[in-house]
Design an enzyme around this catalytic site. Structure first.
Site, mmCIF file in Angstrom:
data_model
loop_
_atom_site.group_PDB
_atom_site.id
_atom_site.type_symbol
_atom_site.label_atom_id
_atom_site.label_comp_id
_atom_site.label_asym_id
_atom_site.label_seq_id
_atom_site.Cartn_x
_atom_site.Cartn_y
_atom_site.Cartn_z
ATOM 1 N N ASP A 187 -35.695 -56.449 -15.704
ATOM 2 C CA ASP A 187 -37.135 -56.324 -15.706
ATOM 3 C C ASP A 187 -37.697 -57.744 -15.616
ATOM 4 O O ASP A 187 -37.103 -58.681 -16.136
ATOM 5 C CB ASP A 187 -37.563 -55.633 -17.005
ATOM 6 C CG ASP A 187 -39.026 -55.267 -16.982
ATOM 7 O OD1 ASP A 187 -39.707 -55.610 -16.000
ATOM 8 O OD2 ASP A 187 -39.484 -54.644 -17.946
ATOM 9 N N ASP A 217 -35.085 -45.953 -17.409
ATOM 10 C CA ASP A 217 -34.532 -46.733 -18.511
ATOM 11 C C ASP A 217 -35.399 -46.435 -19.720
ATOM 12 O O ASP A 217 -36.559 -46.054 -19.566
ATOM 13 C CB ASP A 217 -34.594 -48.241 -18.230
ATOM 14 C CG ASP A 217 -35.982 -48.794 -18.488
ATOM 15 O OD1 ASP A 217 -36.879 -48.519 -17.674
ATOM 16 O OD2 ASP A 217 -36.207 -49.443 -19.523
ATOM 17 N N CYS A 222 -21.732 -31.036 -27.323
ATOM 18 C CA CYS A 222 -21.422 -32.378 -26.822
ATOM 19 C C CYS A 222 -19.942 -32.685 -27.042
ATOM 20 O O CYS A 222 -19.386 -32.356 -28.087
ATOM 21 C CB CYS A 222 -22.283 -33.403 -27.560
ATOM 22 S SG CYS A 222 -21.968 -35.111 -27.076
ATOM 23 N N CYS A 245 -18.691 -35.917 -26.775
ATOM 24 C CA CYS A 245 -18.540 -37.374 -26.894
ATOM 25 C C CYS A 245 -17.566 -37.712 -28.028
ATOM 26 O O CYS A 245 -17.189 -36.853 -28.826
ATOM 27 C CB CYS A 245 -19.904 -38.044 -27.129
ATOM 28 S SG CYS A 245 -20.462 -38.056 -28.844
ATOM 29 N N CYS A 299 -18.948 -36.738 -31.481
ATOM 30 C CA CYS A 299 -18.982 -35.303 -31.766
ATOM 31 C C CYS A 299 -17.582 -34.692 -31.850
ATOM 32 O O CYS A 299 -17.370 -33.702 -32.549
ATOM 33 C CB CYS A 299 -19.833 -34.582 -30.719
ATOM 34 S SG CYS A 299 -21.579 -35.008 -30.870
ATOM 35 N N HIS A 328 -23.210 -41.483 -29.316
ATOM 36 C CA HIS A 328 -23.607 -40.109 -29.005
ATOM 37 C C HIS A 328 -24.878 -40.074 -28.161
ATOM 38 O O HIS A 328 -24.945 -39.375 -27.142
ATOM 39 C CB HIS A 328 -23.815 -39.271 -30.273
ATOM 40 C CG HIS A 328 -24.572 -38.014 -29.964
ATOM 41 N ND1 HIS A 328 -23.967 -36.905 -29.416
ATOM 42 C CD2 HIS A 328 -25.902 -37.738 -30.010
ATOM 43 C CE1 HIS A 328 -24.886 -35.986 -29.165
ATOM 44 N NE2 HIS A 328 -26.073 -36.466 -29.510
#
Ligand SMILES: [Zn+2]
Length: 374
Positions: free
Chosen positions: A92, A265, A303, A305, A308, A334
């Protein structure tokens, strides 16, 4: 090298599938970019980001310029080497930070003079310098300096800022020296749809690599945000990526994709993780709640991940209330996984011509607390 291929589109403001091709990797779109403001996605290593599917990350020129300084990053091998991330990086320009963080700023057509929010030192940035600084960082996608009016702001101020942002985009384009790095201008125009359309048309004429939509999610109602996005995307070239800056609850990502946005983003998944809040398929979970003290289940039933698969809500709550560093890491892991997985699911839905059904299920799951898989 920067190319964008649009592989599927059903209209000027409708879900799209594409690919951003850079020398450092190919990124399927729509894409979410984890935010690494200071040259780090807080609490995670680049390997961990890769493993969860991040293809591109965002960093911030303004913050790196103030600390440690662009020169220091350049001397240490450029931003990729500095932070050990070998994928594409978008920076940015810092326009938004100058207008939101600096305790003092004075804008003229020439550029912006401001005081650092860190030590009060005085600085001057203009469009040319902002391009040169991003080139010195060695990033893959650069953003032109823009002027982001506050909200609400008087109409003449919004018009003046938009005109200046357009002129600054022209100057940025002329100042560019490295053709390998892509350059996106920012479409401003406050909450005036006609002005946003005009800005988008004028920027389109200048033929940039892609286009950012800025000055949104600055305090306005959500309906207004989407009205502005819907006014803008049809005016932008179909064959260039559109990046909606800083707008990003999970609901926002779905709404943005529906209007033809390709890149997002937002600090929410990382920042909220550090505040103990998880985004899940069933909605938001505030992990410190006493209700989770003896909860053996994962953060998110749907989930898979690392967090999890291995940890209970009860354990995560214990870590969080004990202020253990692992709590911030596991929750960040997560949340980012959830965001990146949401993008995967949206891309799959677009590919299968079932985005509308996906969107209905997404909202239905939230109403049901994630229990109905739809
Ligand atoms: Zn998870």
């Amino acid at each position: 090298m920067f190319e964008f291929s649009l592989n599927k589109s059903s209209g000027p403001a409708a879900p799209r599938l594409g690919e951003i091709v850079t020398a450092r990797g190919v990124v399927p779109t729509p894409a979410f970019m984890p935010v690494g403001t200071y040259g780090t996605v807080k609490t995670l290593t680049p390997e961990e980001l890769r493993a969860m599917g991040a293809g591109i990350i965002l960093s911030n020129m303004y913050h790196l310029y103030l600390r440690p300084g662009v020169e220091a990053v350049a001397q240490l091998g450029g931003l990729h080497r500095f932070m050990h991330w070998d994928g594409p990086i978008l920076t940015d320009s810092g326009g938004f930070q100058v207008f939101s963080l600096a305790p003092f700023r004075k804008v003229s057509d020439a550029g912006v003079t401001f005081r650092s929010h860190l030590d009060g030192s005085s600085h001057f940035l203009d469009p040319e310098k902002v391009v040169a600084l991003q080139e010195a960082l060695g990033v893959d996608l650069m953003i032109c300096l823009d002027e982001c009016p506050g909200y609400p702001a008087p109409e003449d101020e919004v018009r003046r800022a938009a005109a200046r942002t357009l002129e600054w985009a022209r100057r940025s384009r002329a100042a560019r020296k490295n053709p390998e790095a892509a350059l996106f201008p920012v479409v401003q125009g406050g909450m005036l749809p006609e002005l946003r359309r005009e800005q988008a048309q004028a920027l389109r004429e200048l033929n940039f690599d892609g286009y950012a939509l800025g000055g949104l999610s600055v305090g306005e109602d959500k309906e207004l945000t989407w009205e502005m996005v819907a006014a803008t995307t049809p005016e932008l070239p179909q064959d260039k990526p559109r990046y909606l800056m800083g707008v990003g609850t999970p609901e926002d990502l779905v709404a943005g994709v529906a209007l033809g946005v390709d890149m997002f983003d937002c600090v929410l998944p990382t920042r909220n993780a550090r505040n103990g809040m998880a985004f899940t398929n069933g909605g938001r979970v505030v992990i410190k709640n006493a209700a989770y003290a003896l909860d053996p289940g994962p953060l998110d039933d749907a989930c898979d991940c690392y967090t999890c698969r291995n940890y209970s809500r009860g354990y995560l709550r214990h870590l969080y209330v004990s202020r253990e560093i692992l709590a911030f890491r596991l929750l960040t892991f997560h949340n980012l996984y959830y965001y990146l997985d949401l993008m995967v699911k949206m891309r799959q839905a677009i590919a299968a011509d079932r985005f509308a059904a996906f969107r209905r299920e997404f909202h239905q799951n939230r109403l049901n607390g994630g229990k109905a898989s739809g």
